[in-house]
Design a protein around this motif. Structure first.
Motif, short mmCIF file in Angstrom:
data_model
loop_
_atom_site.label_atom_id
_atom_site.label_comp_id
_atom_site.label_asym_id
_atom_site.label_seq_id
_atom_site.Cartn_x
_atom_site.Cartn_y
_atom_site.Cartn_z
N SER A 113 34.44 50.12 37.34
CA SER A 113 33.24 50.41 36.55
C SER A 113 32.51 51.66 37.06
CB SER A 113 32.30 49.21 36.55
OG SER A 113 31.75 48.96 37.82
N THR B 230 40.04 48.08 40.04
CA THR B 230 39.54 46.84 39.45
C THR B 230 38.04 46.72 39.67
OG1 THR B 230 39.94 45.56 41.48
CG2 THR B 230 41.72 45.63 39.85
N GLY B 231 37.42 45.77 38.96
CA GLY B 231 36.07 45.34 39.23
C GLY B 231 35.02 46.43 39.33
N TYR B 232 34.20 46.33 40.40
CA TYR B 232 33.12 47.28 40.59
C TYR B 232 33.64 48.71 40.77
CZ TYR B 232 30.42 43.04 41.58
OH TYR B 232 29.83 41.81 41.50
N ASN C 160 36.21 36.93 41.66
CA ASN C 160 35.42 35.97 40.90
C ASN C 160 35.80 36.07 39.43
OD1 ASN C 160 33.53 34.15 40.05
ND2 ASN C 160 31.76 35.39 40.55
N ARG C 161 36.95 35.56 39.10
CA ARG C 161 37.51 35.72 37.75
C ARG C 161 36.78 34.90 36.70
NH1 ARG C 161 42.68 38.12 38.13
NH2 ARG C 161 43.47 38.22 40.26
N PRO D 281 31.26 43.63 35.45
CA PRO D 281 31.19 44.43 36.68
C PRO D 281 30.40 45.73 36.48
CG PRO D 281 33.40 44.50 35.73
CD PRO D 281 32.65 43.45 34.98
N GLU E 191 26.96 38.62 41.72
CA GLU E 191 28.20 38.09 41.18
C GLU E 191 28.53 38.74 39.84
OE1 GLU E 191 28.71 33.94 40.97
OE2 GLU E 191 28.37 33.61 43.11
N ARG F 231 32.36 39.57 37.15
CA ARG F 231 33.77 39.30 36.90
C ARG F 231 34.64 40.33 37.62
NH1 ARG F 231 33.14 39.51 32.16
NH2 ARG F 231 33.97 41.56 31.65
N THR F 232 35.22 39.92 38.73
CA THR F 232 36.12 40.76 39.50
C THR F 232 37.32 39.92 39.90
OG1 THR F 232 35.16 40.17 41.65
CG2 THR F 232 34.11 41.99 40.45
N GLU F 233 38.25 40.52 40.62
CA GLU F 233 39.40 39.74 41.08
C GLU F 233 39.00 38.64 42.07
OE1 GLU F 233 43.36 42.41 40.47
OE2 GLU F 233 42.46 42.45 42.47
#
Length: 291
Positions: A52, A47-49, A235-236, A242, A229, A231-233
């Protein structure tokens, strides 16, 4: 006092992953080509970073080992690669709970079996403080405190230590610790998370110093990256992609011999101070693309 050094390179925070062939995430063609054929291990790759960075490294032709607890999320990362026209054939899922010492050891053995050496590691996996507690330093359970510290601090130390001999075989080690502004903060309601990231900052600088001293002939580059900051789990609601972290991360992971070690960077290219670690004042890349 916190000291910052202004950006000296062009960092692409808004790079669209669908146009990776055009922008190379801001890397010079030479630095981009240098990632091809190299091997990297990313935790929190589902997920997230983590996702990516996995996708971006694979687009450059690197071999990526993806670690996370949830196999279905790791599969989604591989599917995202394919949707962007990136081959996932050289990427390998290595599911593991990084808080479990035996699982980390098994994952290191698996990566050692599948690759001759490892060029880099991204310690990305982390968990937040629980939002429902307004005073977690007063009310948080010992069990959740230990879970945060095990995930955000102990796991990066143990994982880096255990896989380091495999990185030595590559002739150098590129290690990124994904930290947070929380590592400099005392924000009310986030105490355990703040402490874990401050500890991670200290871990990064301390490991960088110790390993460089223990292996003077080895090109050790262990650094911390503040992603800001997105969009990750955790910080939806953020509208920031990300992929905003990718350009700066690749600049550090692709850095030639003699680069920064034990330094702290923001995703926008700023270098910052943490305790005795002064900002890095030398150029990280020549001929970068400003976007």
């Amino acid at each position: 006092m916190r000291v910052e050094v202004s950006r000296t390179i062009g960092v692409m925070e808004k790079a669209l992953p669908s146009r990776w062939r055009e922008h190379l995430y801001g890397l010079t063609p030479e630095r981009w080509k240098g990632l091809a054929g190299k091997s990297f291990w990313i935790t929190g790759a589902g997920t997230g970073y983590g996702r990516s960075l996995t996708v971006a490294l694979a687009s450059a032709g690197a071999r990526v080992f993806l670690t996370g607890r949830r196999v279905e999320k790791l599969k989604e990362t591989l599917e995202e690669m394919r949707s962007l026209g990136i081959s996932a054939g050289d990427c390998c899922m290595v599911p593991a709970d990084i808080t479990d010492v035996m699982e980390v050891t098994a994952a290191c053995n698996e990566i050692g079996r599948l690759s001759a050496s490892l060029n880099g590691l991204v310690n990305n996996a982390a968990i937040p403080a629980r939002g429902e507690l307004t005073g977690p330093l007063q009310d948080e359970s010992v069990e959740y405190w230990e879970r945060i510290m095990s995930t955000n601090l102990r796991a990066p130390w143990f994982l880096t230590r255990e896989i380091f001999p495999h990185m030595r075989k590559a002739g150098g080690a590129r290690v990124l610790f994904i930290t947070s502004e929380a590592g400099w903060a005392n924000t009310h309601g986030f105490g355990p998370y703040n402490v874990s990231k401050a500890g991670l900052n200290s871990l990064c600088a301390s490991m960088a110093e110790e390993y460089a001293g223990s292996f003077p002939g080895l090109d050790v580059q262990m650094n911390a990256l503040i992603p800001g900051e997105a969009r990750t789990e955790m910080n939806r609601t953020s509208l920031e992609s990300p992929y905003s972290i990718v350009s700066m991360a690749l600049i550090l992971l692709s850095h030639p011999e003699g680069g920064p070690n034990g330094k702290f960077f923001h995703r926008d290219g700023r270098s910052v101070e943490f305790c005795y670690s002064r900002p890095y004042e030398r150029p990280l890349m020549q001929g970068g693309i400003l976007a």
